[in-house]
Design an enzyme around this catalytic site. Structure first.
Site, short mmCIF file in Angstrom:
data_model
loop_
_atom_site.label_atom_id
_atom_site.label_comp_id
_atom_site.label_asym_id
_atom_site.label_seq_id
_atom_site.Cartn_x
_atom_site.Cartn_y
_atom_site.Cartn_z
N ARG A 77 0.81 -1.22 0.00
CA ARG A 77 0.00 0.00 0.00
C ARG A 77 0.85 1.26 0.00
O ARG A 77 0.40 2.32 -0.45
CB ARG A 77 -0.94 -0.02 1.22
CG ARG A 77 -2.15 0.86 1.03
CD ARG A 77 -3.00 1.08 2.27
NE ARG A 77 -3.26 -0.10 3.05
CZ ARG A 77 -2.79 -0.29 4.29
NH1 ARG A 77 -2.00 0.62 4.86
NH2 ARG A 77 -3.08 -1.38 4.96
N TYR A 131 -14.71 22.42 -11.12
CA TYR A 131 -15.13 21.16 -11.74
C TYR A 131 -16.33 20.61 -10.96
O TYR A 131 -16.32 20.60 -9.72
CB TYR A 131 -13.93 20.23 -11.64
CG TYR A 131 -14.08 18.84 -12.18
CD1 TYR A 131 -14.35 18.60 -13.52
CD2 TYR A 131 -13.88 17.73 -11.35
CE1 TYR A 131 -14.43 17.31 -14.01
CE2 TYR A 131 -13.95 16.44 -11.82
CZ TYR A 131 -14.23 16.23 -13.17
OH TYR A 131 -14.31 14.96 -13.64
N ASP A 203 -6.44 23.25 -8.41
CA ASP A 203 -6.60 22.20 -9.41
C ASP A 203 -5.91 22.71 -10.68
O ASP A 203 -6.41 23.61 -11.35
CB ASP A 203 -8.09 21.93 -9.65
CG ASP A 203 -8.32 20.76 -10.60
OD1 ASP A 203 -7.45 20.52 -11.46
OD2 ASP A 203 -9.36 20.10 -10.48
N LYS A 228 -5.74 13.08 -17.31
CA LYS A 228 -5.82 13.95 -18.48
C LYS A 228 -4.47 14.01 -19.20
O LYS A 228 -4.10 13.06 -19.85
CB LYS A 228 -6.32 15.33 -18.07
CG LYS A 228 -7.57 15.28 -17.15
CD LYS A 228 -8.82 14.80 -17.86
CE LYS A 228 -10.00 14.49 -16.95
NZ LYS A 228 -10.42 15.56 -16.06
C1 LIG Z 1 -11.30 15.35 -14.92
C2 LIG Z 1 -11.01 16.37 -13.90
C3 LIG Z 1 -10.84 16.00 -12.56
C4 LIG Z 1 -11.07 14.61 -12.06
O1 LIG Z 1 -10.20 13.68 -12.61
P1 LIG Z 1 -10.60 12.13 -12.70
O2 LIG Z 1 -9.31 11.46 -12.90
O3 LIG Z 1 -11.55 12.02 -13.86
O4 LIG Z 1 -11.25 11.76 -11.40
C5 LIG Z 1 -10.51 17.00 -11.65
N1 LIG Z 1 -10.37 18.28 -12.05
C6 LIG Z 1 -10.55 18.66 -13.33
C7 LIG Z 1 -10.37 20.09 -13.67
C8 LIG Z 1 -10.88 17.72 -14.29
O5 LIG Z 1 -11.09 18.12 -15.55
#
Ligand SMILES: *Cc1c(COP(=O)(O)O)cnc(C)c1O
Length: 410
Positions: A77, A131, A203, A228
């Site tokens: 872990r 988001y 973020d 992403k």
């Molecule tokens: C997609 C996204 C997330 C979440 O990511 P996941 O891997 O899909 O959980 C968080 N913040 C932003 C700005 C996003 O576009």
């Protein structure tokens, strides 16, 4: 092991050894997170799978207990060199950072960062352009555990100081904002927060540390949905939080207690994607801007929401703080309703219809911004585009077909 063995001397905090820090980001990407004792000369870190780690004797087991397990095999872990290598690479992309924790998704990373700094009775200042699943965390789990959320205008800037109250413990930013792309004055907000002892979270998924090194700009916890651009190929879920030295212990302990860990296969895909981030982002960014400028001239398009266009709220801040744009933006249709928007999207042949972004292929979604601090006003419905690595002129021809279908349906 050659010239790169200098990275073997990095300390336990995940900071690279001497030498790496003066290189430009694209150069650092090539070898970030690599250590000879993990790779044995293999270019990419091998996939180390583990739950149990075997000890030679009781003394060895006891000696490891209670120690910092960062970079130390202890139990599956807590990771293996495969996960540590990606975490270190992300840390090396954020000057001023102490270390990075990996999460099984971007949403898990957002929650891991929030839980590290918030407790019952605390107030969170959340940007209104966040988001949508981040908003859901605020009205769901955080509220259930006694945290109050107050939404603020993405363009608040230094004015955020007036919103900080007695109970405010954290300010969450997302810049540019999801769906609507307002660019926040992150350094001004961080300075105001620091003066009041309030933690700042960003973020940074849209820009990645390549286009906006968040910790250097004053942020305490820099969050990425690695799903992403870091993974970059639409085939793995992954998140990360990179922390300052002050907040790293709380972030790490919170993540350990939540039992957060990621599979070595997904961490490997993250490391592999990271190596080409610079060249992919350059192409995404160049094509997206070309398409955004073309869209601005088209009948049926009321507004294009792209941080590099002067019409985008916060554009001056973008020019001051970012080294470039990535490939995600949106446009507002000039009138038309749900059916006309669907006609546009359905007429596109090269854009896949689907969530997420940051992969190599172009995507489109209908988007409906949700707001609390101030209502979202627009001339018509919103369409969000993720511009992939295809030829930009082919994508423009596809969008021309889509806009023709929109005008016919309007
Ligand atoms: C997609 C996204 C997330 C979440 O990511 P996941 O891997 O899909 O959980 C968080 N913040 C932003 C700005 C996003 O576009």
């Amino acid at each position: 092991m050659g010239r790169r063995s200098v990275h073997a001397q990095g300390d336990g905090g995940g900071v690279s050894g001497e030498g790496g820090r003066d290189d430009k980001p694209a150069t650092r990407l090539a070898s970030a997170g690599r250590r000879p004792e993990w790779t044995q000369g293999i270019v990419n870190p091998p996939v180390w799978r583990a739950s149990t780690i075997l000890y030679d004797d009781v003394a060895a087991l006891r000696a490891n207990a209670g120690r910092d397990t960062h970079h130390r095999l202890y139990y599956g872990r807590r990771g293996t060199p495969t996960q540590w290598s990606l975490a270190d690479a992300l840390t090396e992309m954020e000057p001023g950072a102490q270390a990075t924790f990996l999460y099984p998704s971007g949403v898990a990373a957002v929650m891991g960062a929030l839980l590290a700094v918030l407790g019952p009775g605390d107030e969170l200042l959340m940007v209104d352009s966040a988001y949508d699943p981040t908003r859901a965390l605020c009205s769901g789990l955080l509220r259930r555990f006694g945290v109050t959320t107050r939404y603020y205008d993405p363009l608040a800037g230094a004015g955020i100081a007036d919103l900080i109250g007695e109970e405010t413990r954290a300010i969450f930013m997302e810049s540019p904002g999801s769906l609507t792309f307002e660019v926040q004055d992150v350094p001004a907000i961080c300075a105001a927060a620091r003066a009041r002892g309030v933690a700042t979270l960003l973020d940074n998924t849209w820009a990645t540390p390549l286009l906006f090194p968040a910790i250097e700009r004053g942020v305490d916890l820099s969050i990425l949905a690695c799903t992403k651009y870091i993974v970059g190929h639409s085939d793995a879920m992954l998140g990360s939080v990179t922390a300052t030295p002050e907040l790293w212990p709380r972030l790490r302990d919170t993540a350990h207690q939540l039992g957060q860990c990621v599979s070595p296969d997904d961490a490997y895909l993250g490391s592999r994607g990271l190596r080409t981030l610079d060249v992919r982002l350059a192409r995404h960014g160049e094509s997206a801007l070309k398409i955004a400028r073309w869209l601005e001239e088209q009948p049926g398009v009321a507004r294009v929401l792209h941080p590099a266009l002067p019409s985008c709220p916060g554009h001056e801040t973008f020019v001051r703080d970012f080294t470039g744009a990535s490939g995600l933006f949106a446009f507002v249709l000039d009138g038309g309703g749900e059916a006309a928007r669907a006609a546009l999207i359905d007429a596109l042949a090269l854009f896949g219809i689907g969530y997420s972004w940051g992969g190599f292929e172009s995507l489109v979604v209908p988007a409906d911004p949700r707001r609390t601090a101030a209502p979202w006003r627009a001339e018509g419905p919103l369409v969000r585009l993720q511009i992939g690595l295809e030829d930009a002129d082919d994508l423009i021809a596809d969008l021309a077909r889509g806009l023709a279908a929109f005008r016919a349906a309007e």
